[in-house]
Design a protein around this motif. Sequence first.
Motif, PDB file in Angstrom:
ATOM      1  N   LEU A 150       6.432   7.277  -3.903  1.00  0.00           N
ATOM      2  CA  LEU A 150       7.000   5.992  -3.483  1.00  0.00           C
ATOM      3  C   LEU A 150       8.199   6.207  -2.563  1.00  0.00           C
ATOM      4  N   VAL A 151       9.029   7.174  -2.895  1.00  0.00           N
ATOM      5  CA  VAL A 151      10.196   7.469  -2.056  1.00  0.00           C
ATOM      6  C   VAL A 151       9.756   7.848  -0.647  1.00  0.00           C
TER       7      VAL A 151
ATOM      8  N   PHE B   8      10.316   5.813   2.991  1.00  0.00           N
ATOM      9  CA  PHE B   8      10.947   6.415   4.165  1.00  0.00           C
ATOM     10  C   PHE B   8      10.039   6.297   5.394  1.00  0.00           C
ATOM     11  N   VAL B   9       8.745   6.521   5.208  1.00  0.00           N
ATOM     12  CA  VAL B   9       7.808   6.449   6.331  1.00  0.00           C
ATOM     13  C   VAL B   9       7.726   5.020   6.867  1.00  0.00           C
ATOM     14  N   TYR B  10       7.577   4.052   5.975  1.00  0.00           N
ATOM     15  CA  TYR B  10       7.545   2.649   6.429  1.00  0.00           C
ATOM     16  C   TYR B  10       8.801   2.326   7.236  1.00  0.00           C
ATOM     17  N   CYS B  11       9.942   2.735   6.738  1.00  0.00           N
ATOM     18  CA  CYS B  11      11.211   2.434   7.405  1.00  0.00           C
ATOM     19  C   CYS B  11      11.268   3.089   8.787  1.00  0.00           C
ATOM     20  N   GLN B  12      10.909   4.358   8.831  1.00  0.00           N
ATOM     21  CA  GLN B  12      10.923   5.085  10.109  1.00  0.00           C
ATOM     22  C   GLN B  12       9.991   4.442  11.124  1.00  0.00           C
TER      23      GLN B  12
ATOM     24  N   PHE C  34       0.855  -1.188   0.000  1.00  0.00           N
ATOM     25  CA  PHE C  34       0.000   0.000   0.000  1.00  0.00           C
ATOM     26  C   PHE C  34       0.891   1.237   0.000  1.00  0.00           C
ATOM     27  N   TYR C  35       0.417   2.284  -0.678  1.00  0.00           N
ATOM     28  CA  TYR C  35       1.072   3.588  -0.555  1.00  0.00           C
ATOM     29  C   TYR C  35       0.104   4.704  -0.906  1.00  0.00           C
ATOM     30  N   MET C  36       0.492   5.888  -0.493  1.00  0.00           N
ATOM     31  CA  MET C  36      -0.249   7.095  -0.827  1.00  0.00           C
ATOM     32  C   MET C  36       0.499   7.766  -1.983  1.00  0.00           C
ATOM     33  N   SER C  37      -0.223   8.132  -3.044  1.00  0.00           N
ATOM     34  CA  SER C  37       0.402   8.725  -4.220  1.00  0.00           C
ATOM     35  C   SER C  37      -0.186  10.106  -4.493  1.00  0.00           C
ATOM     36  N   LEU C  38       0.678  11.103  -4.544  1.00  0.00           N
ATOM     37  CA  LEU C  38       0.247  12.466  -4.840  1.00  0.00           C
ATOM     38  C   LEU C  38      -0.269  12.526  -6.270  1.00  0.00           C
ATOM     39  N   SER C  39      -1.495  12.953  -6.429  1.00  0.00           N
ATOM     40  CA  SER C  39      -2.128  13.036  -7.736  1.00  0.00           C
ATOM     41  C   SER C  39      -1.686  14.343  -8.415  1.00  0.00           C
ATOM     42  N   SER C  40      -0.737  14.226  -9.334  1.00  0.00           N
ATOM     43  CA  SER C  40      -0.205  15.410 -10.012  1.00  0.00           C
ATOM     44  C   SER C  40       0.497  14.976 -11.291  1.00  0.00           C
ATOM     45  N   ASP C  41       0.437  15.830 -12.301  1.00  0.00           N
ATOM     46  CA  ASP C  41       1.152  15.581 -13.554  1.00  0.00           C
ATOM     47  C   ASP C  41       2.549  16.200 -13.531  1.00  0.00           C
TER      48      ASP C  41
ATOM     49  N   GLU D 152       6.712  -5.780   6.638  1.00  0.00           N
ATOM     50  CA  GLU D 152       6.168  -6.437   5.449  1.00  0.00           C
ATOM     51  C   GLU D 152       5.690  -5.405   4.428  1.00  0.00           C
ATOM     52  N   GLY D 153       5.072  -4.327   4.911  1.00  0.00           N
ATOM     53  CA  GLY D 153       4.614  -3.264   4.024  1.00  0.00           C
ATOM     54  C   GLY D 153       5.764  -2.597   3.289  1.00  0.00           C
ATOM     55  N   PHE D 154       6.876  -2.371   4.005  1.00  0.00           N
ATOM     56  CA  PHE D 154       8.063  -1.796   3.366  1.00  0.00           C
ATOM     57  C   PHE D 154       8.540  -2.697   2.238  1.00  0.00           C
ATOM     58  N   HIS D 155       8.676  -3.986   2.516  1.00  0.00           N
ATOM     59  CA  HIS D 155       9.206  -4.906   1.506  1.00  0.00           C
ATOM     60  C   HIS D 155       8.261  -5.058   0.317  1.00  0.00           C
ATOM     61  N   ALA D 156       6.968  -5.085   0.563  1.00  0.00           N
ATOM     62  CA  ALA D 156       5.999  -5.160  -0.541  1.00  0.00           C
ATOM     63  C   ALA D 156       6.077  -3.908  -1.412  1.00  0.00           C
ATOM     64  N   LEU D 157       6.204  -2.745  -0.778  1.00  0.00           N
ATOM     65  CA  LEU D 157       6.278  -1.499  -1.545  1.00  0.00           C
ATOM     66  C   LEU D 157       7.605  -1.394  -2.292  1.00  0.00           C
ATOM     67  N   ARG D 158       8.683  -1.831  -1.674  1.00  0.00           N
ATOM     68  CA  ARG D 158       9.986  -1.801  -2.344  1.00  0.00           C
ATOM     69  C   ARG D 158       9.971  -2.733  -3.550  1.00  0.00           C
ATOM     70  N   GLU D 159       9.330  -3.884  -3.415  1.00  0.00           N
ATOM     71  CA  GLU D 159       9.210  -4.812  -4.538  1.00  0.00           C
ATOM     72  C   GLU D 159       8.496  -4.137  -5.710  1.00  0.00           C
ATOM     73  N   PHE D 160       7.419  -3.419  -5.415  1.00  0.00           N
ATOM     74  CA  PHE D 160       6.695  -2.684  -6.447  1.00  0.00           C
ATOM     75  C   PHE D 160       7.565  -1.571  -7.026  1.00  0.00           C
ATOM     76  N   ALA D 161       8.272  -0.843  -6.162  1.00  0.00           N
ATOM     77  CA  ALA D 161       9.128   0.254  -6.618  1.00  0.00           C
ATOM     78  C   ALA D 161      10.212  -0.240  -7.570  1.00  0.00           C
ATOM     79  N   CYS D 162      10.694  -1.449  -7.360  1.00  0.00           N
ATOM     80  CA  CYS D 162      11.721  -2.023  -8.233  1.00  0.00           C
ATOM     81  C   CYS D 162      11.204  -2.280  -9.645  1.00  0.00           C
ATOM     82  N   LEU D 163       9.893  -2.372  -9.822  1.00  0.00           N
ATOM     83  CA  LEU D 163       9.286  -2.587 -11.128  1.00  0.00           C
ATOM     84  C   LEU D 163       8.838  -1.279 -11.784  1.00  0.00           C
ATOM     85  N   HIS D 164       8.936  -0.177 -11.063  1.00  0.00           N
ATOM     86  CA  HIS D 164       8.488   1.133 -11.536  1.00  0.00           C
ATOM     87  C   HIS D 164       9.415   1.626 -12.657  1.00  0.00           C
ATOM     88  N   PRO D 165       8.886   2.348 -13.645  1.00  0.00           N
ATOM     89  CA  PRO D 165       9.747   2.887 -14.712  1.00  0.00           C
ATOM     90  C   PRO D 165      10.892   3.771 -14.182  1.00  0.00           C
ATOM     91  N   GLU D 166      10.719   4.371 -13.022  1.00  0.00           N
ATOM     92  CA  GLU D 166      11.759   5.223 -12.434  1.00  0.00           C
ATOM     93  C   GLU D 166      12.459   4.525 -11.253  1.00  0.00           C
TER      94      GLU D 166
END
Length: 140
Positions: free
Chosen positions: A96-97, A101-105, A66-73, A117-131
Amino acid sequence: MSTATAITPSITATTVPGHLRLRTLPTRFPGLFLVFEMSVFNYMDKFVKSYNGGYWEYIELSNGGFYMSLSSDKSFDLEVDSNGFEGSMSSDAASLVVNLFVYCQLANQHELDYLIEGFHALREFACLHPEANLILAAID
């Protein structure tokens, strides 16, 4: 001669519908939902000088993350003093960044399995992100 095909795992991201938003954070972060939310805002404010608020989507991942994503172009220039990272990325990548950081803290402060577990799940997703390269450099 045979060729092997690498299979890249897929993680789907789904925006939480409006009628379910109110119960999402309390369910995912029992006792810490306000702390989680405010920490996301605070890290974004700390890392992105041009950040001045906005609407945040709640994103659930098929791997349980799970994560919160700022809705912006817009793209955002991030500066992470703790590791010297400076770079420009999309609002989703910046989100995502800060979530990582919040999960880790919070995981370090509270030692709760669901945060780890949430940190690792989100990091796994981040590793597949175009950036992914930028995201991983920012959290290093």
